[in-house]
Design a protein around this motif. Structure first.
Motif, PDB file in Angstrom:
ATOM      1  N   ASP A   1      -9.632  12.079   1.172  1.00  0.00           N
ATOM      2  CA  ASP A   1     -10.119  10.665   1.410  1.00  0.00           C
ATOM      3  C   ASP A   1     -11.593  10.349   1.173  1.00  0.00           C
ATOM      4  O   ASP A   1     -12.091   9.120   1.397  1.00  0.00           O
ATOM      5  CB  ASP A   1      -9.567  10.020   2.619  1.00  0.00           C
ATOM      6  CG  ASP A   1      -8.043   9.793   2.689  1.00  0.00           C
ATOM      7  OD1 ASP A   1      -7.676   9.477   1.524  1.00  0.00           O
ATOM      8  OD2 ASP A   1      -7.322   9.588   3.582  1.00  0.00           O
TER       9      ASP A   1
ATOM     10  N   ILE B   1      -9.350   3.106   6.288  1.00  0.00           N
ATOM     11  CA  ILE B   1      -8.763   2.939   4.716  1.00  0.00           C
ATOM     12  C   ILE B   1      -7.659   2.026   4.793  1.00  0.00           C
ATOM     13  O   ILE B   1      -6.694   2.229   5.781  1.00  0.00           O
ATOM     14  CB  ILE B   1      -8.422   4.621   4.236  1.00  0.00           C
ATOM     15  CG1 ILE B   1      -9.549   5.456   4.270  1.00  0.00           C
ATOM     16  CG2 ILE B   1      -7.852   4.445   2.793  1.00  0.00           C
ATOM     17  CD1 ILE B   1      -9.234   6.746   3.558  1.00  0.00           C
TER      18      ILE B   1
ATOM     19  N   GLY C   1      -5.096   0.762   1.751  1.00  0.00           N
ATOM     20  CA  GLY C   1      -4.936   0.879   0.181  1.00  0.00           C
ATOM     21  C   GLY C   1      -5.876   1.581  -0.426  1.00  0.00           C
ATOM     22  O   GLY C   1      -6.463   2.752  -0.024  1.00  0.00           O
ATOM     23  N   ARG C   2      -6.558   0.826  -1.368  1.00  0.00           N
ATOM     24  CA  ARG C   2      -7.757   1.484  -2.245  1.00  0.00           C
ATOM     25  C   ARG C   2      -8.998   1.008  -1.440  1.00  0.00           C
ATOM     26  O   ARG C   2     -10.093   1.356  -1.874  1.00  0.00           O
ATOM     27  CB  ARG C   2      -7.606   0.681  -3.637  1.00  0.00           C
ATOM     28  CG  ARG C   2      -7.727  -0.729  -3.884  1.00  0.00           C
ATOM     29  CD  ARG C   2      -7.389  -1.172  -5.183  1.00  0.00           C
ATOM     30  NE  ARG C   2      -7.561  -2.698  -5.241  1.00  0.00           N
ATOM     31  CZ  ARG C   2      -8.149  -3.616  -5.065  1.00  0.00           C
ATOM     32  NH1 ARG C   2      -9.463  -3.228  -5.041  1.00  0.00           N
ATOM     33  NH2 ARG C   2      -8.107  -4.722  -5.247  1.00  0.00           N
ATOM     34  N   HIS C   3      -8.955   0.134  -0.225  1.00  0.00           N
ATOM     35  CA  HIS C   3     -10.217  -0.216   0.296  1.00  0.00           C
ATOM     36  C   HIS C   3     -10.733   0.766   1.298  1.00  0.00           C
ATOM     37  O   HIS C   3      -9.870   1.091   2.037  1.00  0.00           O
ATOM     38  CB  HIS C   3     -10.064  -1.617   0.731  1.00  0.00           C
ATOM     39  CG  HIS C   3      -9.677  -2.624  -0.116  1.00  0.00           C
ATOM     40  ND1 HIS C   3     -10.315  -3.218  -1.296  1.00  0.00           N
ATOM     41  CD2 HIS C   3      -7.974  -3.139  -0.483  1.00  0.00           C
ATOM     42  CE1 HIS C   3      -9.781  -4.153  -2.030  1.00  0.00           C
ATOM     43  NE2 HIS C   3      -8.383  -3.978  -1.199  1.00  0.00           N
ATOM     44  N   ARG C   4     -11.948   1.106   1.119  1.00  0.00           N
ATOM     45  CA  ARG C   4     -12.413   2.231   2.308  1.00  0.00           C
ATOM     46  C   ARG C   4     -13.542   1.234   2.965  1.00  0.00           C
ATOM     47  O   ARG C   4     -14.356   0.595   2.525  1.00  0.00           O
ATOM     48  CB  ARG C   4     -13.085   3.215   1.668  1.00  0.00           C
ATOM     49  CG  ARG C   4     -11.922   3.903   0.575  1.00  0.00           C
ATOM     50  CD  ARG C   4     -12.416   4.962  -0.348  1.00  0.00           C
ATOM     51  NE  ARG C   4     -11.090   5.614  -0.927  1.00  0.00           N
ATOM     52  CZ  ARG C   4     -10.439   6.750  -0.744  1.00  0.00           C
ATOM     53  NH1 ARG C   4     -10.983   7.383   0.429  1.00  0.00           N
ATOM     54  NH2 ARG C   4      -9.356   7.058  -1.349  1.00  0.00           N
TER      55      ARG C   4
ATOM     56  N   MET D   1       0.991  -1.184   0.180  1.00  0.00           N
ATOM     57  CA  MET D   1       0.118   0.020  -0.068  1.00  0.00           C
ATOM     58  C   MET D   1       0.743   1.152   0.222  1.00  0.00           C
ATOM     59  O   MET D   1       1.616   1.324   0.793  1.00  0.00           O
ATOM     60  CB  MET D   1      -0.857  -0.171   1.163  1.00  0.00           C
ATOM     61  CG  MET D   1      -1.865  -1.122   1.188  1.00  0.00           C
ATOM     62  SD  MET D   1      -2.962  -1.018   2.474  1.00  0.00           S
ATOM     63  CE  MET D   1      -1.860  -1.752   3.816  1.00  0.00           C
ATOM     64  N   ARG D   2       0.555   2.303  -0.812  1.00  0.00           N
ATOM     65  CA  ARG D   2       1.422   3.436  -0.860  1.00  0.00           C
ATOM     66  C   ARG D   2       1.256   4.273   0.412  1.00  0.00           C
ATOM     67  O   ARG D   2       2.121   4.910   0.831  1.00  0.00           O
ATOM     68  CB  ARG D   2       0.947   4.240  -2.293  1.00  0.00           C
ATOM     69  CG  ARG D   2       1.157   3.489  -3.553  1.00  0.00           C
ATOM     70  CD  ARG D   2       0.904   4.318  -4.694  1.00  0.00           C
ATOM     71  NE  ARG D   2       1.187   3.584  -5.958  1.00  0.00           N
ATOM     72  CZ  ARG D   2       0.802   4.128  -7.064  1.00  0.00           C
ATOM     73  NH1 ARG D   2       0.057   5.288  -7.249  1.00  0.00           N
ATOM     74  NH2 ARG D   2       1.258   3.401  -8.199  1.00  0.00           N
TER      75      ARG D   2
END
Length: 207
Positions: free
Chosen positions: A172, A181, A183-186, A1-2
């Motif tokens: 966000d 949050i 990564g891309r998952h919220r 994850m960034r």
């Protein structure tokens, strides 16, 4: 994850308190791994600075019916988890006060200690955590200077940190708390905690 996993919380929300408590009971390392970000309704001054930065506050008021449902549902959850809770009776809490004090505590390396003391005062004892005397007690328990905690809400440097926290929520797409949050998952809400933990496990953040 960034970006590191993030958790947007609010001292105002009992469901945020429940979610963080459930998270840390199931994963004690969470406070050392997740970036906690405070979220509250900003005053006019902070809103103006946010607008200048092409940012805003996305939360919207809820209906009376939804509010009453959430109160009843919170009582059910507290009973199911076996927690002790006292509903606060105050109506005049200045939410900038405890959240900016938390930002100060975080800068001092005492953010988690302050958080724990604040939610105990708010949700286990029903206290007004923007009251100077109550805030001083929270600060003392957390190991930070009470006078500095009381002054945090008007400190220019901490108000800049507050703007960054609120702008981060806008970036966000945070519209309510608790908001997780990974990564891309919220994930929004206490009911999505399992999904958040699963996403962290999949990403190798949590074993």
């Amino acid at each position: 994850m960034r970006k590191p996993p993030r958790l947007y919380f609010s001292f105002r929300s009992p469901r945020s308190w429940l979610a963080v408590r459930q998270l840390t009971e199931r994963w004690p390392e969470a406070p050392d791994t997740i970036t906690f970000v405070p979220h509250w309704v900003p005053d006019d001054g902070l809103r103006a600075v946010l607008a200048e930065a092409d940012s805003e506050f996305l939360d919207t008021p809820i209906s009376r019916a939804k509010h009453e449902y959430l109160l009843a549902d919170t009582n059910r959850l507290v009973h199911r988890f076996g927690y002790r809770m006292v509903w606060p009776a105050d109506m005049d809490v200045d939410w900038a006060v405890p959240h900016l004090a938390w930002l100060h505590a975080q800068q001092q390396g005492r953010g988690w200690a302050f958080y724990q003391a604040a939610v105990r005062a708010r949700w286990e004892h029903g206290e007004n955590i923007s009251d100077p005397a109550v805030l001083a007690g929270i600060a003392t328990e957390a190991g930070i200077d009470p006078a500095e905690a009381r002054a945090a809400a008007t400190d220019p440097t901490l108000r800049e940190a507050a703007v960054r926290a609120l702008a981060s929520a806008y970036d966000d797409d945070v519209f309510a708390v608790p908001y997780f949050i990974a990564g891309r998952h919220r994930f929004w809400g206490l009911e999505r905690l399992d999904g958040f933990l699963d996403a962290l496990t999949t990403a190798g953040v949590r074993r």
